[in-house]
Write an enzyme that holds these catalytic residues in place. Structure first.
Site, PDB file in Angstrom:
ATOM      1  N   PRO A   1      61.742 144.076  78.433  1.00 46.53           N
ATOM      2  CA  PRO A   1      61.440 144.838  79.644  1.00 46.53           C
ATOM      3  C   PRO A   1      61.489 146.349  79.399  1.00 46.53           C
ATOM      4  CG  PRO A   1      63.054 143.102  80.111  1.00 46.53           C
ATOM      5  CD  PRO A   1      62.877 143.132  78.628  1.00 46.53           C
TER       6      PRO A   1
ATOM      7  N   LYS B   1      59.518 111.056  65.073  1.00 40.41           N
ATOM      8  CA  LYS B   1      59.941 112.460  65.252  1.00 40.41           C
ATOM      9  C   LYS B   1      59.545 112.950  66.646  1.00 40.41           C
ATOM     10  CE  LYS B   1      55.720 114.370  64.911  1.00 40.41           C
ATOM     11  NZ  LYS B   1      55.029 115.323  65.738  1.00 40.41           N
TER      12      LYS B   1
ATOM     13  N   THR C   1      57.934 120.073  65.174  1.00 42.47           N
ATOM     14  CA  THR C   1      57.712 119.622  66.559  1.00 42.47           C
ATOM     15  C   THR C   1      58.863 120.030  67.462  1.00 42.47           C
ATOM     16  OG1 THR C   1      56.601 117.748  65.544  1.00 42.47           O
ATOM     17  CG2 THR C   1      56.938 117.623  67.900  1.00 42.47           C
TER      18      THR C   1
HETATM   19  O1  LIG Z   1      52.390 116.125  65.465  1.00 42.87           O
HETATM   20  C1  LIG Z   1      52.233 117.259  65.787  1.00 42.87           C
HETATM   21  C2  LIG Z   1      52.357 118.367  64.821  1.00 42.87           C
HETATM   22  O2  LIG Z   1      52.577 117.916  63.533  1.00 42.87           O
HETATM   23  C3  LIG Z   1      51.914 117.614  67.203  1.00 42.87           C
HETATM   24  O3  LIG Z   1      53.034 117.486  68.002  1.00 42.87           O
HETATM   25  P1  LIG Z   1      52.861 117.382  69.576  1.00 42.87           P
HETATM   26  O4  LIG Z   1      52.088 116.122  69.840  1.00 42.87           O
HETATM   27  O5  LIG Z   1      54.236 117.349  70.146  1.00 42.87           O
HETATM   28  O6  LIG Z   1      52.081 118.601  70.009  1.00 42.87           O
END
Ligand SMILES: O=C(CO)COP(=O)(O)O
Ligand SMILES: NC(=O)C1=CN([C@@H]2O[C@H](COP(=O)(O)OP(=O)(O)OC[C@H]3O[C@@H](n4cnc5c(N)ncnc54)[C@H](O)[C@@H]3O)[C@@H](O)[C@H]2O)C=CC1
Length: 821
Positions: A13, A668, A725
């Site tokens: 800001p 994952k 991710t």
């Molecule tokens: O597998 C992915 C990147 O390797 C994409 O992840 P998202 O589907 O959560 O966007």
């Protein structure tokens, strides 16, 4: 402002972001608009500088430690603006010097993987530009010293921004400069005057008719969808339709010559035909005239209400009309009724669209890449041993678009090849509804035998595409690879291939999506702001998509079975099928390669592979250095696919652990959802690290039970992809988790779309798989229970933290039984 590159102004800001924004936006103050909202929504404005146009976005002050709910929401908006931007301008206060918040904002900007410029603001005294030097420490390159207040240095910043904008076709401005002049033409009695009256009657903002240059001409203005239109020669048309009605063939000639006068003044013609009478010779003459004059065309099939309809009537009708004249293939058609008013306004929408398309300019580099692709698809013709060489092309005019092709010998340009080139360019760039002029010229300095006559070599296409040049085109008529699925990942893969010089087919399930992508050269819902390479051919024809021998599947895991069942009839044993889906099938708990093998039981096992790893589409498409792993398949097939995909931007490893790579990629996402939930609850890095580590422990536990190699989960498709991710602004799983953790209903968040959140169905499958295999999956179970709205996010965390004490390496059973493949 759709389709323009985006530049976001970010920073903590009070560093002067808004002053800078106003400085930049003032160049087109009329277009600045404030989007209302409860919180401080980003302001946007269109800026034109050095011949480029872009959207500048002013974000709220970045203060992740701000307590007020508004501050929290602002941080969300800043993340959103960053994710959508092509270039980030990080504003810092040079008088105050570098602060911790600046460093944090810089880190956020760097992690977004965008091109970042540091704007050292408040250098109000030009003698003190040394104040900017301190900000080199941010590691984001040369800071630009400026004073937004006084306007000093803003031009330098704009230069630097423009130099970093992605190359692409920017749509022409669509606001307010000139009204679109529309001629309404057609045979007597097709309903021109009713259409005009409808259009004028609808629009309450008509200004008084404007006198034209002759007494006969009276034009009328109207507004539609925020844009001005002038309907040309309205008095003439009205009078003629009254006086001439029903008086025979001579009048048809009169209508053609009268039309000519309006056409010469028009940007776009609305050609009305009578639905009951169909497309007549007279209509064809009118189309030819439009083509000769060079204005745009929209075909309005009037009286459509009178046509008796059955299934397919419209499609058959449309096909019949389009085949009547070559230009009609590219012209928008509106099925309307001036009598009832049905779809009449769509005619104006279409006219506005055609006006824009006819005004589009294709950058020379993009045009030449497309011409190269054309030559790769169809070898230029030869005569008596001499082959046509298209040396380069350039667009020299708009309305209508004129493209000059410089060739070695114009006599070698056979009509059919010229027609092919026109089709190819239209498929790439659109120019919908507009005639197109391809002008062939001999390039000076080339003698007709095709050798450079003097020292001046012809300009090379600016972006060589995998070594294929016009002259050396191997005359391939087939694509080598098809990408199946035109979502984020499919589009990114297709772009990656195209950047490597491989022209891919991109299959979209729905024809209207394929059409839109091909027309806009952008996959707006999935990868906004990315201009598609001209080498990509978009299709929704599955049979065509299955011609190439290599198929890269980029489909949500739950849709793979239905797709494979549809494709089964066309899949050949030599097809190499590489899937990139990261999920487990909910109904069967199968991995995607297992689903494929179930549907295609006779397909050679050595030709089914998976590609997985930390590969956000948004980054791959920008060529951010990335790594991936290819598993399954025979070694020679792996090597072939590796070679197809691998370069200095995407390093592709191979693995023989198909089970592990697929499980890592699928599971994952579940853990990343959990990390998002934790973020949304306001927990910190400790919690995220705990979830990543313990999440990986349970993935490894399940994997070991299913025959995966435990080390695979420390690899790219395990730890690598989990880190990407669980920390990335691009991740849909993380974003969905954050929204749920922040209190939104999971059912609502998961419905939002359009992008798939793979972790949600896979959480369900994983829990059942764990139960089946007797493997404990506490985090996946907690995530699944939150998503099914059985427990709240906070209860989920309590349940995880309240579990019995145990050793860290306990139950890490590393050598389970082999799973059946
Ligand atoms: O597998 C992915 C990147 O390797 C994409 O992840 P998202 O589907 O959560 O966007
Ligand atoms: N987005 C990314 O960065 C990456 C995604 N992946 C994986 O690739 C797969 C696809 O993901 P995205 O492209 O990101 O998803 P997306 O949500 O961006 O796009 C999905 C695409 O599939 C299409 N589709 C939906 N239902 C379909 C059906 N029944 N039949 C055929 N097509 C259908 C949609 O129209 C859309 O084009 C997922 O399993 C994802 O985990 C893998 C690597 C990176």
């Amino acid at each position: 402002m759709k389709g323009l590159p985006r530049v976001a102004i970010v920073g903590r800001p009070n560093v002067g972001k808004s002053t800078l924004f106003n400085r930049m936006a003032r160049r087109r103050a009329a277009l600045v608009h404030d989007e209302p909202g409860v919180t401080r929504d980003p302001l946007e404005a269109e800026v034109e500088w050095a011949g480029r146009r872009f959207v500048v976005v002013d974000t709220g002050g970045y203060d992740p430690r701000g307590e007020a709910p508004v501050a929290v929401q602002v941080v969300g908006k800043v993340h959103e603006a960053i994710a959508r931007a092509d270039v980030l301008v990080l504003v810092v206060d040079a008088q105050q010097g570098l602060t911790g918040l600046d460093a944090e904002a810089a880190e956020q900007a760097r992690r977004a993987g965008r091109r970042v410029l540091v704007a050292a603001n408040k250098v109000d005294d030009p003698a003190r530009s040394d104040l900017a030097a301190e900000f080199y420490r941010l590691g984001l390159g040369d800071p630009v010293a400026l004073s937004a207040e006084h306007g000093r240095g803003v031009g330098d910043l704009l230069d630097a921004i423009v130099a970093r904008l992605p190359e692409g076709v920017e749509p022409p401005p669509d606001q307010g400069l000139e009204p679109v002049r529309v001629a309404v033409i057609g045979r007597p009695n097709v309903g021109k005057s009713s259409l005009i009256n409808r259009l004028l009657g609808y629009e309450r903002l008509i200004t008084s008719p404007e006198a034209g240059t002759t007494r006969d001409v009276v034009d009328s203005r109207c507004r539609h969808e925020g844009r001005d239109f002038v309907l040309l020669d309205t008095a003439g048309i009205r009078r003629r339709s009254r006086v001439l009605a029903g008086t025979g063939g001579d009048l048809e000639r009169v209508s053609v010559s009268k039309a000519l006068a309006s056409l010469k003044r028009a940007h776009v013609a609305l050609l009305l035909i009578d639905a009951m009478e169909g497309f007549t010779d007279q209509d064809r003459r009118l189309v030819r005239q439009v083509e000769q004059v060079g204005c745009g065309l929209v075909l309005v099939v009037n009286k459509w209400d009178l046509v008796e309809k059955q299934t397919g009537t419209l499609e058959r009708y449309e096909k019949g009309v389009r085949s009547a004249y070559p230009l009609l293939e590219w012209v928008p058609m509106v099925f309307a009724s001036a009598a009832t008013g049905q779809r009449v306004r769509q005619a104006l929408t279409a006219a506005g669209y055609v006006y824009e398309q006819a005004g589009m300019r294709v950058p020379t580099a993009t045009l030449n890449a497309s011409l190269q692709a054309a030559a790769a698809l169809r070898q230029p013709p030869s005569h008596k041993g001499r082959r046509l060489k298209i040396l380069y092309g350039t667009q020299v005019a708009i309305r209508p678009p004129q493209i000059v092709l410089f060739v070695n010998d114009p006599d070698l340009v056979h009509f059919s090849y010229q027609r092919f080139l026109e089709r190819h360019l239209r498929a790439q760039f659109g120019f919908a509804g507009s005639p197109m002029r391809l002008i062939v010229r001999a390039r000076e300095g080339w003698d007709r035998r095709g050798a450079p006559a003097g020292p001046a070599a012809p300009p090379r296409p600016t972006r060589p595409q995998g070594g294929i040049t016009m002259a050396e085109s191997p005359g391939r008529s087939r694509w080598t690879v098809a990408v199946i699925g035109a979502g984020s990942w499919g589009t990114a893969l297709a772009m990656h291939l195209a950047d490597r010089g491989t022209a891919p087919l991109l299959w979209a399930r729905r024809p209207e999506r394929a059409g839109e992508i091909a027309r806009l050269r952008e996959n707006t819902p999935y990868l906004p702001g990315i201009t598609l390479s001209p080498l990509i051919h978009v299709t929704s024809d599955l049979e065509e998509a299955l011609e190439p021998p290599i198929l890269l599947l980029a489909l949500p895991a739950q849709t793979v079975r239905a797709w494979a069942e549809r494709a089964r009839g066309w899949i050949r044993p030599e097809h190499v099928v590489v899937h990139g889906s990261k999920g487990l099938e909910v109904g069967t708990l199968l991995r995607v390669s297992q689903v494929l093998r179930q549907v295609l039981p006779d397909h050679p096992e050595g030709r089914i592979l998976t590609l997985s790893g930390p590969n956000h589409a948004e980054e791959v498409v920008r060529g951010v250095p990335s790594t991936s792993v290819l598993a399954g398949g025979d070694p020679d097939v792996q090597a072939r696919v590796q070679q197809l995909l691998m370069d200095r931007r995407l390093r592709v490893y191979t693995s023989d652990d198909l089970v592990g790579v697929e499980l890592g990629g699928a599971l994952k996402n579940v853990i990343a959802l959990g990390c998002g939930i934790s973020d949304g609850l306001g927990y910190g890095d400790n919690t995220r690290a705990a979830l990543i580590t313990r999440g990986l422990a349970e993935i490894r536990r399940l994997g070991a039970q299913m025959g995966a190699h435990p080390f695979t989960f420390s690899g790219l498709s395990g730890l690598g992809d989990l880190v990407a991710t669980a920390t990335s602004l691009h991740s849909r799983n993380l974003r969905a988790g954050r929204a749920i953790g922040a209190g939104r209903r999971p059912s609502e968040v998961l419905r939002e779309g359009p992008m798939v959140v793979e972790g949600a169905p896979t959480a369900h499958a994983a829990v059942r798989l764990g139960e089946q295999r007797g493997v404990e999956l506490p985090i996946a179970t907690a995530v699944h229970r939150v998503l099914s709205e059985e427990i709240t996010p906070r209860e989920a965390v309590d349940s995880l933290m309240g579990r019995d004490p145990r050793g860290e390496l306990e139950a890490l059973d590393l050598a389970g039984p082999k799973d059946d493949l």
